[in-house]
Design a protein around this motif. Structure first.
Motif, PDB file in Angstrom:
ATOM      1  N   PRO A  11      60.437 -67.615  22.273  1.00 48.91           N
ATOM      2  CA  PRO A  11      59.118 -67.921  22.489  1.00 48.91           C
ATOM      3  C   PRO A  11      57.895 -66.760  22.055  1.00 48.91           C
ATOM      4  O   PRO A  11      58.310 -65.744  22.503  1.00 48.91           O
ATOM      5  CB  PRO A  11      58.888 -68.556  23.825  1.00 48.91           C
ATOM      6  N   ASN A  12      57.125 -66.975  21.467  1.00 47.13           N
ATOM      7  CA  ASN A  12      55.918 -66.163  21.108  1.00 47.13           C
ATOM      8  C   ASN A  12      56.258 -65.056  20.046  1.00 47.13           C
ATOM      9  O   ASN A  12      55.254 -64.409  19.642  1.00 47.13           O
ATOM     10  CB  ASN A  12      55.428 -65.380  22.372  1.00 47.13           C
ATOM     11  N   LEU A  13      57.557 -65.112  19.450  1.00 42.64           N
ATOM     12  CA  LEU A  13      57.650 -64.276  18.481  1.00 42.64           C
ATOM     13  C   LEU A  13      57.225 -64.760  17.031  1.00 42.64           C
ATOM     14  O   LEU A  13      57.029 -63.779  16.118  1.00 42.64           O
ATOM     15  CB  LEU A  13      59.225 -63.917  18.389  1.00 42.64           C
ATOM     16  N   ASN A  14      56.766 -65.935  16.915  1.00 42.41           N
ATOM     17  CA  ASN A  14      55.958 -66.493  15.723  1.00 42.41           C
ATOM     18  C   ASN A  14      54.636 -65.875  15.650  1.00 42.41           C
ATOM     19  O   ASN A  14      54.154 -65.608  14.537  1.00 42.41           O
ATOM     20  CB  ASN A  14      55.873 -68.004  15.935  1.00 42.41           C
ATOM     21  N   LEU A  15      54.040 -65.121  16.755  1.00 43.12           N
ATOM     22  CA  LEU A  15      52.750 -64.349  16.763  1.00 43.12           C
ATOM     23  C   LEU A  15      53.020 -62.851  16.531  1.00 43.12           C
ATOM     24  O   LEU A  15      52.301 -62.153  16.986  1.00 43.12           O
ATOM     25  CB  LEU A  15      52.078 -64.857  17.942  1.00 43.12           C
ATOM     26  N   LEU A  16      54.431 -62.512  16.149  1.00 40.78           N
ATOM     27  CA  LEU A  16      54.297 -61.216  15.815  1.00 40.78           C
ATOM     28  C   LEU A  16      53.095 -60.460  15.043  1.00 40.78           C
ATOM     29  O   LEU A  16      52.917 -61.486  14.124  1.00 40.78           O
ATOM     30  CB  LEU A  16      55.737 -60.816  15.322  1.00 40.78           C
ATOM     31  N   GLY A  17      52.761 -59.537  15.101  1.00 40.86           N
ATOM     32  CA  GLY A  17      51.563 -58.880  14.307  1.00 40.86           C
ATOM     33  C   GLY A  17      50.254 -59.036  15.073  1.00 40.86           C
ATOM     34  O   GLY A  17      49.453 -58.479  14.702  1.00 40.86           O
ATOM     35  N   GLU A  18      50.227 -60.201  16.005  1.00 40.02           N
ATOM     36  CA  GLU A  18      48.914 -60.588  16.551  1.00 40.02           C
ATOM     37  C   GLU A  18      49.225 -60.245  18.066  1.00 40.02           C
ATOM     38  O   GLU A  18      48.045 -59.400  18.517  1.00 40.02           O
ATOM     39  CB  GLU A  18      49.024 -61.897  16.434  1.00 40.02           C
ATOM     40  N   ARG A  19      50.398 -60.418  18.732  1.00 41.23           N
ATOM     41  CA  ARG A  19      50.405 -60.331  20.314  1.00 41.23           C
ATOM     42  C   ARG A  19      50.817 -58.945  20.386  1.00 41.23           C
ATOM     43  O   ARG A  19      51.629 -58.318  19.754  1.00 41.23           O
ATOM     44  CB  ARG A  19      51.591 -61.464  20.593  1.00 41.23           C
ATOM     45  N   GLU A  20      50.188 -58.436  21.639  1.00 44.56           N
ATOM     46  CA  GLU A  20      50.487 -57.149  22.058  1.00 44.56           C
ATOM     47  C   GLU A  20      51.153 -56.129  21.131  1.00 44.56           C
ATOM     48  O   GLU A  20      52.381 -55.738  21.265  1.00 44.56           O
ATOM     49  CB  GLU A  20      51.604 -57.289  23.292  1.00 44.56           C
ATOM     50  N   GLN A  21      50.398 -55.672  20.333  1.00 49.38           N
ATOM     51  CA  GLN A  21      50.711 -54.727  19.231  1.00 49.38           C
ATOM     52  C   GLN A  21      51.432 -53.684  20.000  1.00 49.38           C
ATOM     53  O   GLN A  21      52.151 -52.887  19.188  1.00 49.38           O
ATOM     54  CB  GLN A  21      49.461 -54.479  18.226  1.00 49.38           C
ATOM     55  N   SER A  22      50.868 -53.021  21.066  1.00 55.42           N
ATOM     56  CA  SER A  22      51.264 -52.014  21.521  1.00 55.42           C
ATOM     57  C   SER A  22      52.745 -51.997  22.047  1.00 55.42           C
ATOM     58  O   SER A  22      53.386 -50.990  21.879  1.00 55.42           O
ATOM     59  CB  SER A  22      50.559 -51.350  22.785  1.00 55.42           C
ATOM     60  N   GLN A  23      53.254 -53.115  22.179  1.00 54.32           N
ATOM     61  CA  GLN A  23      54.695 -53.237  22.586  1.00 54.32           C
ATOM     62  C   GLN A  23      55.452 -53.751  21.237  1.00 54.32           C
ATOM     63  O   GLN A  23      56.548 -53.340  21.025  1.00 54.32           O
ATOM     64  CB  GLN A  23      54.894 -54.528  23.555  1.00 54.32           C
ATOM     65  N   TYR A  24      54.823 -54.731  20.381  1.00 59.07           N
ATOM     66  CA  TYR A  24      55.816 -55.267  19.504  1.00 59.07           C
ATOM     67  C   TYR A  24      55.393 -54.636  17.923  1.00 59.07           C
ATOM     68  O   TYR A  24      56.045 -55.203  17.118  1.00 59.07           O
ATOM     69  CB  TYR A  24      55.548 -56.653  19.513  1.00 59.07           C
ATOM     70  N   GLY A  25      54.412 -53.911  17.725  1.00 58.63           N
ATOM     71  CA  GLY A  25      54.022 -53.467  16.283  1.00 58.63           C
ATOM     72  C   GLY A  25      53.022 -54.690  15.670  1.00 58.63           C
ATOM     73  O   GLY A  25      52.587 -55.319  16.352  1.00 58.63           O
ATOM     74  N   ASN A  26      52.870 -54.082  14.398  1.00 52.51           N
ATOM     75  CA  ASN A  26      51.748 -55.087  13.643  1.00 52.51           C
ATOM     76  C   ASN A  26      52.471 -55.653  12.363  1.00 52.51           C
ATOM     77  O   ASN A  26      51.749 -56.364  11.634  1.00 52.51           O
ATOM     78  CB  ASN A  26      50.639 -54.306  13.066  1.00 52.51           C
ATOM     79  N   THR A  27      53.946 -55.552  12.533  1.00 53.81           N
ATOM     80  CA  THR A  27      54.496 -56.497  11.405  1.00 53.81           C
ATOM     81  C   THR A  27      54.667 -58.028  11.946  1.00 53.81           C
ATOM     82  O   THR A  27      54.701 -58.146  12.706  1.00 53.81           O
ATOM     83  CB  THR A  27      55.948 -56.156  11.388  1.00 53.81           C
ATOM     84  N   THR A  28      54.054 -58.770  10.905  1.00 54.02           N
ATOM     85  CA  THR A  28      53.925 -60.260  10.977  1.00 54.02           C
ATOM     86  C   THR A  28      55.430 -60.914  11.033  1.00 54.02           C
ATOM     87  O   THR A  28      56.446 -60.274  10.590  1.00 54.02           O
ATOM     88  CB  THR A  28      53.250 -60.906  10.154  1.00 54.02           C
ATOM     89  N   PHE A  29      55.533 -62.066  11.657  1.00 54.03           N
ATOM     90  CA  PHE A  29      56.978 -62.689  11.842  1.00 54.03           C
ATOM     91  C   PHE A  29      57.322 -63.003  10.242  1.00 54.03           C
ATOM     92  O   PHE A  29      58.396 -62.645   9.988  1.00 54.03           O
ATOM     93  CB  PHE A  29      56.670 -64.141  12.532  1.00 54.03           C
ATOM     94  N   ALA A  76      65.844 -63.545  22.484  1.00 53.98           N
ATOM     95  CA  ALA A  76      65.631 -64.775  23.170  1.00 53.98           C
ATOM     96  C   ALA A  76      64.060 -64.657  24.092  1.00 53.98           C
ATOM     97  O   ALA A  76      63.850 -65.578  24.701  1.00 53.98           O
ATOM     98  CB  ALA A  76      66.678 -65.155  24.361  1.00 53.98           C
ATOM     99  N   ALA A  77      63.720 -63.423  23.791  1.00 59.22           N
ATOM    100  CA  ALA A  77      62.140 -63.152  24.313  1.00 59.22           C
ATOM    101  C   ALA A  77      61.972 -63.401  25.575  1.00 59.22           C
ATOM    102  O   ALA A  77      63.182 -63.084  26.384  1.00 59.22           O
ATOM    103  CB  ALA A  77      61.203 -64.129  23.524  1.00 59.22           C
ATOM    104  N   ALA A  78      61.023 -64.076  26.174  1.00 58.26           N
ATOM    105  CA  ALA A  78      61.027 -64.342  27.689  1.00 58.26           C
ATOM    106  C   ALA A  78      62.285 -65.205  28.474  1.00 58.26           C
ATOM    107  O   ALA A  78      62.469 -64.874  29.594  1.00 58.26           O
ATOM    108  CB  ALA A  78      59.638 -64.954  28.037  1.00 58.26           C
ATOM    109  N   PHE A  79      62.881 -65.986  27.355  1.00 61.12           N
ATOM    110  CA  PHE A  79      63.945 -66.610  28.158  1.00 61.12           C
ATOM    111  C   PHE A  79      65.395 -65.837  28.397  1.00 61.12           C
ATOM    112  O   PHE A  79      65.824 -66.126  29.081  1.00 61.12           O
ATOM    113  CB  PHE A  79      64.529 -67.944  27.058  1.00 61.12           C
ATOM    114  N   THR A  80      65.258 -64.547  27.980  1.00 62.18           N
ATOM    115  CA  THR A  80      66.244 -63.590  28.085  1.00 62.18           C
ATOM    116  C   THR A  80      66.269 -63.375  29.787  1.00 62.18           C
ATOM    117  O   THR A  80      67.352 -63.255  30.379  1.00 62.18           O
ATOM    118  CB  THR A  80      65.649 -62.246  27.587  1.00 62.18           C
TER     119      THR A  80
END
Ligand code: DQA
Length: 149
Positions: A11-29, A76-80
């Motif tokens: 979940p929510n990894l489809n929004l990579l590049g948009e969500r919490e860039q400080s944690q996940y960077g700015n590369t889009t899904f 698995a994102a949050a489901f981990t």
């Protein structure tokens, strides 16, 4: 024949590049998907790259993967941190599995510091950003090569 692998994103990894860039960077899904497909091609792996926000869909994907793929990389994102169902499905896979996290889950909130799937997988990569995906693809290729020796 090339080995076939699957990268499963939760979940929510489809929004990579948009969500919490400080944690996940700015590369889009989509960019990440392209990078993974290119790397896999380069080293002779066939890759499926999927994402779902829905726990049951992820369980179905993991179950079906046991017949179709030689190895699995899973973020698995949050489901981990919550999903016994995903852990149980992974137990059935019986082939190499790499657990992946973009961020260092052990440096974050306490609830993220527990993974329900770590004791089910072959190995893991965390805290190395998006590069972790590329490293996981290379490691999976090595694991599969050693299996076929
Ligand atoms: C994550 C870490 C999880 O705690 C979080 O819920 C995610 C992404 C990571 O890649 O760092 O969605 O799996």
């Amino acid at each position: 024949m090339n080995n076939k692998i699957i990268i499963i994103n939760g979940p929510n990894l489809n929004l990579l590049g948009e969500r919490e860039q400080s944690q996940y960077g700015n590369t889009t899904f989509d960019k990440l998907k392209d990078k993974c497909i290119n790397k896999s091609k380069e080293i002779g792996l066939e890759l499926d790259f999927v994402q779902s926000n829905i726990e049951g869909d992820l369980v179905n994907i993991i179950q079906e993967s046991r017949k179709r793929f030689d190895g699995m990389i899973i973020n698995a994102a949050a489901f981990t941190h919550t999903s016994v169902a995903i852990k149980d499905a992974l137990e059935i896979f019986k082939k190499p599995i790499i657990e992946l996290h973009i961020s260092n889950i052990y440096k974050r909130e306490e609830f993220r510091q527990k993974s329900l799937i770590s004791d089910t997988v072959t190995g893991g990569i965390f805290g190395l950003g998006i590069d972790g995906y590329i490293l996981a693809i290379i490691s999976m290729q090595n694991l599969l090569k050693n299996e076929n020796k």
